[in-house]
Design a protein around this motif. Structure first.
Motif, PDB file in Angstrom:
ATOM      1  N   ARG A  11      -4.369   2.244   3.905  1.00 30.04           N
ATOM      2  CA  ARG A  11      -4.676   3.638   3.551  1.00 30.04           C
ATOM      3  C   ARG A  11      -3.643   4.588   4.162  1.00 30.04           C
ATOM      4  O   ARG A  11      -3.149   5.497   3.497  1.00 30.04           O
ATOM      5  CB  ARG A  11      -6.089   3.993   4.050  1.00 30.04           C
ATOM      6  N   GLU A  12      -3.320   4.332   5.438  1.00 32.00           N
ATOM      7  CA  GLU A  12      -2.355   5.218   6.115  1.00 32.00           C
ATOM      8  C   GLU A  12      -0.966   5.112   5.485  1.00 32.00           C
ATOM      9  O   GLU A  12      -0.268   6.109   5.333  1.00 32.00           O
ATOM     10  CB  GLU A  12      -2.287   4.877   7.607  1.00 32.00           C
ATOM     11  N   ARG A  13      -0.545   3.877   5.157  1.00 30.58           N
ATOM     12  CA  ARG A  13       0.786   3.700   4.576  1.00 30.58           C
ATOM     13  C   ARG A  13       0.891   4.334   3.201  1.00 30.58           C
ATOM     14  O   ARG A  13       1.891   4.965   2.861  1.00 30.58           O
ATOM     15  CB  ARG A  13       1.123   2.217   4.483  1.00 30.58           C
ATOM     16  N   GLY A  15      -1.200   6.634   2.030  1.00 33.98           N
ATOM     17  CA  GLY A  15      -1.429   8.068   2.207  1.00 33.98           C
ATOM     18  C   GLY A  15      -2.632   8.604   1.457  1.00 33.98           C
ATOM     19  O   GLY A  15      -2.788   9.815   1.327  1.00 33.98           O
ATOM     20  N   LEU A  16      -3.476   7.721   0.946  1.00 36.73           N
ATOM     21  CA  LEU A  16      -4.718   8.193   0.338  1.00 36.73           C
ATOM     22  C   LEU A  16      -5.772   7.086   0.391  1.00 36.73           C
ATOM     23  O   LEU A  16      -5.436   5.902   0.431  1.00 36.73           O
ATOM     24  CB  LEU A  16      -4.515   8.723  -1.093  1.00 36.73           C
ATOM     25  N   ARG A  41       6.241   3.856  -0.745  1.00 36.08           N
ATOM     26  CA  ARG A  41       5.084   3.710   0.163  1.00 36.08           C
ATOM     27  C   ARG A  41       4.151   2.588  -0.288  1.00 36.08           C
ATOM     28  O   ARG A  41       3.558   1.894   0.522  1.00 36.08           O
ATOM     29  CB  ARG A  41       4.338   5.038   0.323  1.00 36.08           C
TER      30      ARG A  41
END
Lengths: 82, 146
Positions: A11-13, A15-16, A41
């Motif tokens: 999720r962090e990589r 970005g959603l 990403r």
């Protein structure tokens, strides 16, 4: 349309936490290839499939599983509960 | 069988007492509680992410397996998510059986499966920074004994 969810560092990589994806992918691996081709990403998040797990409609599954009839796909690292 | 996934704190004493009361006649109750460890003082807090919906289903399936495999009168799993401070309880399992061997074995089985088959992800927030906890090979290997 398929609902795609991401958890933890995936999720962090990316970005959603979730998104709706229009896809004709036949398998999870095909969907991963489509997403990875989108942007850097995604490619980074999916770089090492051995470090990822996938759930189809909230059941653990595998990357070669077919997507026919699946409404929700989730990608995440190995779980660390307990 | 009871499964609860919650961010709220729970009271060990209250939960244990009510589990024991509901398992009256069972003969043996085992409880296990997992706490946020301090990692030698380097950890400030733990952030636990989960997959709402799948989490409850996965834990219920694990608990059902335990109920089917051992002669259990009841089983309880409480697992928290969100931000937890060092020393706070993360989760507990309780098992009730006619004899202790089943209660101990089922509690260990529940713990082994919750570790690597329930969709939770731990992030450590410490003095050295913030990092996701990596799954351990031995946690995966622990499933093979069942």
């Amino acid at each position: 349309m398929i609902e795609v969810l991401y958890f933890a560092w995936v999720r962090e990589r990316i970005g959603l936490p979730r998104e709706r994806v229009q896809t004709t992918a036949a398998t999870v691996a095909d969907l991963v290839a489509e997403l990875s081709a989108r942007e850097e990403r995604y490619a980074l998040a999916f770089a090492d499939l051995a470090s990822l797990r996938v759930a189809l409609d909230q059941e653990l599954s595998s990357f070669d599983a077919p997507l026919a009839g699946v409404r929700e796909v989730a990608f995440f690292p190995p779980m660390t509960g307990g | 069988m009871q499964v609860r996934v919650q961010s709220a704190a729970f009271d060990l004493g209250t939960e244990s007492a009510s589990f024991v009361a509901s398992a009256a006649g069972a003969g043996a109750v085992v409880t296990f509680t997992g706490l946020v460890r301090d990692n030698g003082g380097r950890l400030a807090a733990m952030e636990i992410e989960h997959y709402p919906g799948m989490t409850e289903k996965a834990i219920a399936a694990i608990a059902e397996q335990a109920m089917a495999r051992w002669s259990l009168a009841d089983a309880l799993v409480i697992h928290r998510h969100g931000r937890l401070a060092v020393g706070e309880p993360i989760m507990m399992v309780a098992t009730a059986a006619p004899h202790r061997a089943d209660a101990f074995a089922a509690a260990e089985f529940l713990m082994d499966y919750l570790k690597s088959r329930a969709p939770f992800w731990k992030k450590e927030i410490g003095a050295d920074g913030v990092d996701w906890v990596a799954a351990k090979d031995e946690d995966e290997a622990a499933l093979k004994r069942w």
